[in-house]
Design a protein around this motif. Sequence first.
Motif, PDB file in Angstrom:
ATOM      1  N   ALA A  87      -1.318   6.946   8.242  1.00  0.00           N
ATOM      2  CA  ALA A  87      -2.708   7.241   8.594  1.00  0.00           C
ATOM      3  C   ALA A  87      -2.767   8.553   9.369  1.00  0.00           C
ATOM      4  CB  ALA A  87      -3.297   6.105   9.427  1.00  0.00           C
ATOM      5  N   PRO A  88      -3.858   9.309   9.260  1.00  0.00           N
ATOM      6  CA  PRO A  88      -3.968  10.561  10.020  1.00  0.00           C
ATOM      7  C   PRO A  88      -4.033  10.284  11.517  1.00  0.00           C
ATOM      8  CG  PRO A  88      -6.070  10.005   9.000  1.00  0.00           C
ATOM      9  CD  PRO A  88      -5.064   9.032   8.458  1.00  0.00           C
ATOM     10  N   ARG A  89      -3.465  11.188  12.292  1.00  0.00           N
ATOM     11  CA  ARG A  89      -3.522  11.056  13.743  1.00  0.00           C
ATOM     12  C   ARG A  89      -3.450  12.457  14.350  1.00  0.00           C
ATOM     13  NH1 ARG A  89       0.256   6.871  16.881  1.00  0.00           N
ATOM     14  NH2 ARG A  89      -1.165   5.484  15.753  1.00  0.00           N
ATOM     15  N   GLY A  90      -4.491  12.847  15.062  1.00  0.00           N
ATOM     16  CA  GLY A  90      -4.513  14.168  15.677  1.00  0.00           C
ATOM     17  C   GLY A  90      -4.353  15.253  14.634  1.00  0.00           C
ATOM     18  N   GLU A  91      -3.356  16.082  14.809  1.00  0.00           N
ATOM     19  CA  GLU A  91      -3.100  17.165  13.864  1.00  0.00           C
ATOM     20  C   GLU A  91      -2.217  16.742  12.697  1.00  0.00           C
ATOM     21  OE1 GLU A  91      -1.463  20.348  16.124  1.00  0.00           O
ATOM     22  OE2 GLU A  91      -3.312  20.746  17.226  1.00  0.00           O
ATOM     23  N   ARG A  92      -1.830  15.479  12.660  1.00  0.00           N
ATOM     24  CA  ARG A  92      -0.974  14.996  11.581  1.00  0.00           C
ATOM     25  C   ARG A  92      -1.801  14.558  10.382  1.00  0.00           C
ATOM     26  NH1 ARG A  92       2.955  10.773  14.511  1.00  0.00           N
ATOM     27  NH2 ARG A  92       1.584   9.422  13.297  1.00  0.00           N
ATOM     28  N   ALA A  93      -1.465  15.081   9.214  1.00  0.00           N
ATOM     29  CA  ALA A  93      -2.091  14.632   7.975  1.00  0.00           C
ATOM     30  C   ALA A  93      -1.457  13.314   7.538  1.00  0.00           C
ATOM     31  CB  ALA A  93      -1.904  15.684   6.889  1.00  0.00           C
ATOM     32  N   PRO A  94      -2.189  12.482   6.822  1.00  0.00           N
ATOM     33  CA  PRO A  94      -1.603  11.222   6.355  1.00  0.00           C
ATOM     34  C   PRO A  94      -0.563  11.472   5.268  1.00  0.00           C
ATOM     35  CG  PRO A  94      -3.766  11.512   5.389  1.00  0.00           C
ATOM     36  CD  PRO A  94      -3.595  12.625   6.392  1.00  0.00           C
ATOM     37  N   ILE A  95       0.462  10.659   5.282  1.00  0.00           N
ATOM     38  CA  ILE A  95       1.477  10.712   4.239  1.00  0.00           C
ATOM     39  C   ILE A  95       1.316   9.484   3.354  1.00  0.00           C
ATOM     40  CG2 ILE A  95       3.959  10.568   3.778  1.00  0.00           C
ATOM     41  CD1 ILE A  95       4.404  12.251   6.268  1.00  0.00           C
ATOM     42  N   THR A  96       1.337   9.705   2.062  1.00  0.00           N
ATOM     43  CA  THR A  96       1.239   8.612   1.104  1.00  0.00           C
ATOM     44  C   THR A  96       2.644   8.119   0.782  1.00  0.00           C
ATOM     45  OG1 THR A  96      -0.773   9.525   0.116  1.00  0.00           O
ATOM     46  CG2 THR A  96       0.476   7.959  -1.204  1.00  0.00           C
ATOM     47  N   PHE A  97       2.863   6.821   0.957  1.00  0.00           N
ATOM     48  CA  PHE A  97       4.162   6.225   0.659  1.00  0.00           C
ATOM     49  C   PHE A  97       4.064   5.451  -0.650  1.00  0.00           C
ATOM     50  CE2 PHE A  97       4.227   6.952   5.206  1.00  0.00           C
ATOM     51  CZ  PHE A  97       5.503   7.469   5.417  1.00  0.00           C
ATOM     52  N   LEU A  98       5.081   5.607  -1.484  1.00  0.00           N
ATOM     53  CA  LEU A  98       5.057   5.069  -2.836  1.00  0.00           C
ATOM     54  C   LEU A  98       6.417   4.497  -3.212  1.00  0.00           C
ATOM     55  CD1 LEU A  98       3.542   8.348  -4.164  1.00  0.00           C
ATOM     56  CD2 LEU A  98       2.277   6.200  -4.247  1.00  0.00           C
ATOM     57  N   ASP A  99       6.433   3.716  -4.293  1.00  0.00           N
ATOM     58  CA  ASP A  99       7.706   3.291  -4.853  1.00  0.00           C
ATOM     59  C   ASP A  99       8.523   4.519  -5.249  1.00  0.00           C
ATOM     60  OD1 ASP A  99       7.460   0.454  -4.741  1.00  0.00           O
ATOM     61  OD2 ASP A  99       6.098   0.516  -6.464  1.00  0.00           O
ATOM     62  N   VAL A 100       9.840   4.393  -5.142  1.00  0.00           N
ATOM     63  CA  VAL A 100      10.718   5.515  -5.463  1.00  0.00           C
ATOM     64  C   VAL A 100      10.706   5.789  -6.968  1.00  0.00           C
ATOM     65  CG1 VAL A 100      12.224   5.189  -3.479  1.00  0.00           C
ATOM     66  CG2 VAL A 100      12.693   3.959  -5.609  1.00  0.00           C
ATOM     67  N   PRO A 101      11.144   6.976  -7.376  1.00  0.00           N
ATOM     68  CA  PRO A 101      11.207   7.282  -8.814  1.00  0.00           C
ATOM     69  C   PRO A 101      12.228   6.393  -9.532  1.00  0.00           C
ATOM     70  CG  PRO A 101      11.460   9.276  -7.463  1.00  0.00           C
ATOM     71  CD  PRO A 101      11.577   8.105  -6.547  1.00  0.00           C
ATOM     72  N   VAL A 102      12.057   6.281 -10.819  1.00  0.00           N
ATOM     73  CA  VAL A 102      12.998   5.556 -11.681  1.00  0.00           C
ATOM     74  C   VAL A 102      13.584   6.549 -12.685  1.00  0.00           C
ATOM     75  CG1 VAL A 102      11.857   3.320 -11.431  1.00  0.00           C
ATOM     76  CG2 VAL A 102      11.122   4.880 -13.247  1.00  0.00           C
ATOM     77  N   THR A 103      14.619   6.146 -13.379  1.00  0.00           N
ATOM     78  CA  THR A 103      15.203   7.046 -14.378  1.00  0.00           C
ATOM     79  C   THR A 103      14.404   7.045 -15.672  1.00  0.00           C
ATOM     80  OG1 THR A 103      16.712   5.302 -15.090  1.00  0.00           O
ATOM     81  CG2 THR A 103      17.521   6.860 -13.427  1.00  0.00           C
ATOM     82  N   GLY A 104      13.661   5.969 -15.921  1.00  0.00           N
ATOM     83  CA  GLY A 104      12.855   5.866 -17.122  1.00  0.00           C
ATOM     84  C   GLY A 104      12.078   4.568 -17.116  1.00  0.00           C
ATOM     85  N   PRO A 105      11.209   4.333 -18.103  1.00  0.00           N
ATOM     86  CA  PRO A 105      10.398   3.121 -18.151  1.00  0.00           C
ATOM     87  C   PRO A 105      11.255   1.858 -18.002  1.00  0.00           C
ATOM     88  CG  PRO A 105       9.717   4.646 -19.861  1.00  0.00           C
ATOM     89  CD  PRO A 105      10.968   5.212 -19.268  1.00  0.00           C
ATOM     90  N   GLY A 106      10.835   0.984 -17.096  1.00  0.00           N
ATOM     91  CA  GLY A 106      11.568  -0.254 -16.869  1.00  0.00           C
ATOM     92  C   GLY A 106      12.791  -0.107 -16.006  1.00  0.00           C
ATOM     93  N   GLY A 107      13.036   1.095 -15.480  1.00  0.00           N
ATOM     94  CA  GLY A 107      14.217   1.319 -14.668  1.00  0.00           C
ATOM     95  C   GLY A 107      14.097   0.703 -13.283  1.00  0.00           C
ATOM     96  N   ARG A 108      15.231   0.572 -12.622  1.00  0.00           N
ATOM     97  CA  ARG A 108      15.268  -0.034 -11.289  1.00  0.00           C
ATOM     98  C   ARG A 108      14.745   0.953 -10.249  1.00  0.00           C
ATOM     99  NH1 ARG A 108      20.612  -2.657  -8.222  1.00  0.00           N
ATOM    100  NH2 ARG A 108      19.695  -2.749  -6.127  1.00  0.00           N
ATOM    101  N   TYR A 109      14.006   0.411  -9.275  1.00  0.00           N
ATOM    102  CA  TYR A 109      13.608   1.205  -8.122  1.00  0.00           C
ATOM    103  C   TYR A 109      14.818   1.305  -7.188  1.00  0.00           C
ATOM    104  CZ  TYR A 109       8.749   0.605  -9.618  1.00  0.00           C
ATOM    105  OH  TYR A 109       7.573   0.637 -10.324  1.00  0.00           O
ATOM    106  N   GLY A 110      15.621   2.324  -7.397  1.00  0.00           N
ATOM    107  CA  GLY A 110      16.848   2.474  -6.632  1.00  0.00           C
ATOM    108  C   GLY A 110      16.568   2.873  -5.197  1.00  0.00           C
ATOM    109  N   SER A 111      16.952   2.029  -4.265  1.00  0.00           N
ATOM    110  CA  SER A 111      16.707   2.271  -2.853  1.00  0.00           C
ATOM    111  C   SER A 111      17.752   1.515  -2.047  1.00  0.00           C
ATOM    112  CB  SER A 111      15.300   1.797  -2.469  1.00  0.00           C
ATOM    113  OG  SER A 111      15.036   2.016  -1.102  1.00  0.00           O
ATOM    114  N   THR A 112      18.008   1.973  -0.820  1.00  0.00           N
ATOM    115  CA  THR A 112      18.990   1.334   0.052  1.00  0.00           C
ATOM    116  C   THR A 112      18.275   0.693   1.233  1.00  0.00           C
ATOM    117  OG1 THR A 112      20.697   2.920  -0.581  1.00  0.00           O
ATOM    118  CG2 THR A 112      21.039   1.707   1.458  1.00  0.00           C
ATOM    119  N   LEU A 113      18.460  -0.600   1.391  1.00  0.00           N
ATOM    120  CA  LEU A 113      17.743  -1.362   2.406  1.00  0.00           C
ATOM    121  C   LEU A 113      18.047  -0.861   3.812  1.00  0.00           C
ATOM    122  CD1 LEU A 113      15.878  -3.912   2.596  1.00  0.00           C
ATOM    123  CD2 LEU A 113      17.959  -5.193   3.161  1.00  0.00           C
ATOM    124  N   GLY A 114      17.000  -0.795   4.630  1.00  0.00           N
ATOM    125  CA  GLY A 114      17.143  -0.478   6.045  1.00  0.00           C
ATOM    126  C   GLY A 114      16.578  -1.623   6.869  1.00  0.00           C
TER     127      GLY A 114
END
Length: 378
Positions: free
Chosen positions: A235-262
């Motif tokens: 969300a925007p705050r002061g001089e900070r613009a909002p950042i949109t967070f999305l699912d990570v890219p895939v290699t192709g249709p039906g591909g796995r959302y490759g990510s490392t858990l934190g």
Amino acid sequence: MAAAINGLTWDHPRGFDALDAASKLPEALPLGLTWSRQPLEGFESHPIAELCAKYDLVVLDHPHVGEAVEAGCVWALDDLFSPGELRDWASQSVGASYASYTWQGQQWALPLDAATQVAAARRDLIEGTLPATWADVVRLSEQGGVSLCVAGPHAMLGFCSMMAAWGKPPMVDGSAGRFVDDATALEVLDVMASLYGRTSRKTLGLNPIGTLEYMAREHDVRYCPLIYGYVNYAAPRGERAPITFLDVPVTGPGGRYGSTLGGTGIALSRRSRPSPALLDHLRFLMGRQAQAQFIPSHAGQPSHRDAWTDADVNATSGDFYRNTLATIEEAYVRPRYAGYIAFQTAASEAIRAAFEQGTPHRQLLDELNAEFLRTVDD
């Protein structure tokens, strides 16, 4: 009166504010619970046994579990909570957030906070559709403004995520005689090196918080394909613009959302004396009301799936949770053996050095595989 209880968490509103506020609730005041903070990097530089010797409650990352168990410095939660409670928390947590703290058949921490690497975009700076595939990311990087987050352990974590996206996640033990599939790793390193070469020198040394802060305030970084999500920047705050967070890219249709858990879990050190009141406080923190209301309203990032799908929680966070739920559900869980943290540190340094020096990827890969097997066997 019961002795005061001290806890250690990490120095960010997401890691501190909700815990501090909860400790001041009327029902928690008799505990005398106070929270100290240290930078995230402090958990890497201080052995977990040292921290558990000083604090009753320790907020930790799941790769520290093996080290903590080997040192015998945390309580097995199976000895403190009923099987039904543990089953409920397991079923309620997104992705592997709960399971990541399970080791050698027992539970060692509760998933207070859930996170994984996601994609981050300055939507106002990108014309047209956002990247959906890794090929799209490479094309956008040719136009500029794409940043690869590689500071600290994140070079290694990004590599792991991309290996998962390519369908060959890294090994979690030494049974295969290597860390990664060589042919796939060489493809991934090619893409990483290309993106690394186009990343602004201004952000190469920044951790995820620093990178997101930079993205929100400046205009020369508009997309990061893999970065740990922080709802605080949605969300925007002061001089900070909002950042949109999305699912990570895939290699192709039906591909796995490759990510490392934190994310982070809350553990009870062996120096603590888990009273019924303290255990009730942990039950409160893991309950739906706290996870879907109290924690989000105090800058936290809950682990409860109901919070991630809640309309109100999403409405106040730019759909942060809804937009990244598929990614965290598929996230890769890192190894948790006692020597893993040392390997993660060494591997990240090796990846950055190789990209800077133009080291052949085959040579880098041999180094990563050898170092992994050395630390697994130690």
